[in-house]
Write a protein that holds these residues in place. Structure first.
Motif, short mmCIF file in Angstrom:
data_model
loop_
_atom_site.label_atom_id
_atom_site.label_comp_id
_atom_site.label_asym_id
_atom_site.label_seq_id
_atom_site.Cartn_x
_atom_site.Cartn_y
_atom_site.Cartn_z
N GLU A 136 14.39 -14.04 86.78
CA GLU A 136 13.11 -14.09 86.06
C GLU A 136 12.78 -15.54 85.66
O GLU A 136 11.65 -16.01 85.83
CB GLU A 136 13.20 -13.20 84.82
N ASP A 170 7.57 -9.43 88.08
CA ASP A 170 8.56 -8.44 88.55
C ASP A 170 8.52 -8.28 90.07
O ASP A 170 9.56 -8.17 90.72
CB ASP A 170 8.30 -7.06 87.90
N GLY A 194 6.97 -9.74 82.98
CA GLY A 194 7.84 -8.65 82.54
C GLY A 194 7.96 -8.69 81.02
O GLY A 194 7.84 -9.75 80.40
N GLY A 195 8.22 -7.53 80.44
CA GLY A 195 8.26 -7.42 78.97
C GLY A 195 9.28 -8.32 78.30
O GLY A 195 9.13 -8.68 77.13
N GLY A 196 10.33 -8.71 79.05
CA GLY A 196 11.39 -9.51 78.42
C GLY A 196 11.24 -11.00 78.65
O GLY A 196 12.14 -11.78 78.32
N PHE A 201 5.06 -5.58 75.54
CA PHE A 201 6.14 -4.64 75.80
C PHE A 201 5.89 -3.86 77.10
O PHE A 201 4.75 -3.73 77.54
CB PHE A 201 6.25 -3.67 74.62
N MET A 202 7.00 -3.34 77.67
CA MET A 202 6.87 -2.43 78.82
C MET A 202 5.85 -1.34 78.47
O MET A 202 5.88 -0.81 77.35
CB MET A 202 8.22 -1.73 79.09
N ARG A 220 11.10 -7.47 69.35
CA ARG A 220 10.37 -8.38 70.25
C ARG A 220 9.01 -8.81 69.69
O ARG A 220 8.49 -9.86 70.07
CB ARG A 220 10.15 -7.69 71.60
N ILE A 224 14.02 -3.85 91.07
CA ILE A 224 14.49 -4.20 89.72
C ILE A 224 15.69 -3.31 89.34
O ILE A 224 16.69 -3.79 88.81
CB ILE A 224 13.36 -3.97 88.68
N PHE A 234 19.49 -4.73 88.40
CA PHE A 234 20.23 -4.41 87.17
C PHE A 234 21.56 -3.73 87.51
O PHE A 234 22.57 -3.97 86.85
CB PHE A 234 19.39 -3.50 86.25
N PHE A 285 19.25 -10.42 86.32
CA PHE A 285 17.80 -10.23 86.29
C PHE A 285 17.12 -11.38 85.54
O PHE A 285 16.13 -11.94 86.00
CB PHE A 285 17.43 -8.89 85.64
N ARG A 286 17.68 -11.76 84.39
CA ARG A 286 17.07 -12.84 83.59
C ARG A 286 17.13 -14.19 84.32
O ARG A 286 16.25 -15.03 84.16
CB ARG A 286 17.76 -12.96 82.22
N ARG A 319 12.56 1.49 84.61
CA ARG A 319 12.93 0.52 83.59
C ARG A 319 14.38 0.71 83.17
O ARG A 319 14.68 1.53 82.28
CB ARG A 319 12.01 0.64 82.36
N PRO A 320 15.29 -0.06 83.79
CA PRO A 320 16.72 0.14 83.54
C PRO A 320 17.09 0.02 82.07
O PRO A 320 17.99 0.72 81.60
CB PRO A 320 17.38 -0.99 84.34
N LEU A 321 16.39 -0.81 81.31
CA LEU A 321 16.74 -0.98 79.89
C LEU A 321 16.54 0.31 79.11
O LEU A 321 17.15 0.51 78.06
CB LEU A 321 15.88 -2.08 79.25
#
Ligand code: S3P
Length: 176
Positions: A61, A34, A80-82, A10-11, A138, A45, A49, A57-58, A119-121
């Motif tokens: 990535e 990233d 990256g976390g995702g 995770f972030m 996750r 980043i 976004f 972004f994905r 972190r835009p999320l």
């Protein structure tokens, strides 16, 4: 050949800090997906976004993970976390890397991410609840993707790195 080491989690789980120090200890290169995404897009980043949303972004990535998996050798890769959201990323990473999950409790993550503006999320009023929710969603993906898991968060980075090196069963660089 699995000559690379990919860090997932995770972030705020410490992938970049652990990755940099681990690479130094092992005499390997260090890269962050990233950073490569920002280079590829020519923007940060946050800007990616803002202009293209999470989809854009994905897409970037996935491209970067493919190129890193195809070309990197003897490299520690902080993802990256995702990265685990798209199964194809994990398939590609697995072909060239040992995958290590840096696992951190939601409480520790909340502390570390409380003031993050990169972190835009997490740019939302219910950040705290969202971290808890997203981390829980996750976690099974990280667990399924990883070759092994190491706990981070409330222990010194040196202990985390020692544990990784022990579990990898590889030799350290003599001049780290
Ligand atoms: C993301 C994590 C970020 C970055 C992007 C999306 C995620 O990386 O890739 O903001 O979906 O968890 P870090 O894990 O390095 O913060």
């Amino acid at each position: 050949m699995n000559s690379n080491i990919a860090l997932i989690g995770f972030m705020g789980s410490g992938k970049s800090t652990v990755g940099k120090r681990l690479a130094r200890r092992l005499g390997r290169r260090f890269i962050e997906t990233d950073y490569l995404i920002e280079q590829e897009a020519g923007k940060s980043i946050v800007e990616i976004f803002k202009s293209g949303g999470e989809n854009e972004f994905r897409r970037l990535e996935e491209m970067v993970v493919k190129s890193v998996s195809d070309t990197a050798e003897n490299t520690v890769i902080a993802c990256g976390g995702g990265v685990v959201i798209r199964p194809v990323n994990i398939e590609r990473l697995k072909a060239s890397a040992v995958i290590i999950y840096l696992q951190t409790s939601a409480a520790a993550l909340n502390e570390r991410l409380a003031f993050s503006r990169k972190r835009p999320l997490l740019d939302r009023p219910d950040r705290k609840e969202y971290i808890r929710e997203l981390e829980a969603a996750r976690r099974p993906l990280y667990e399924a993707a990883a070759d092994f898991t190491v706990r981070t968060g409330n222990r010194p980075f040196a202990a985390v790195i020692n544990e990784i090196i022990k579990k990898l069963d590889i030799n350290e660089s003599p001049n780290h």
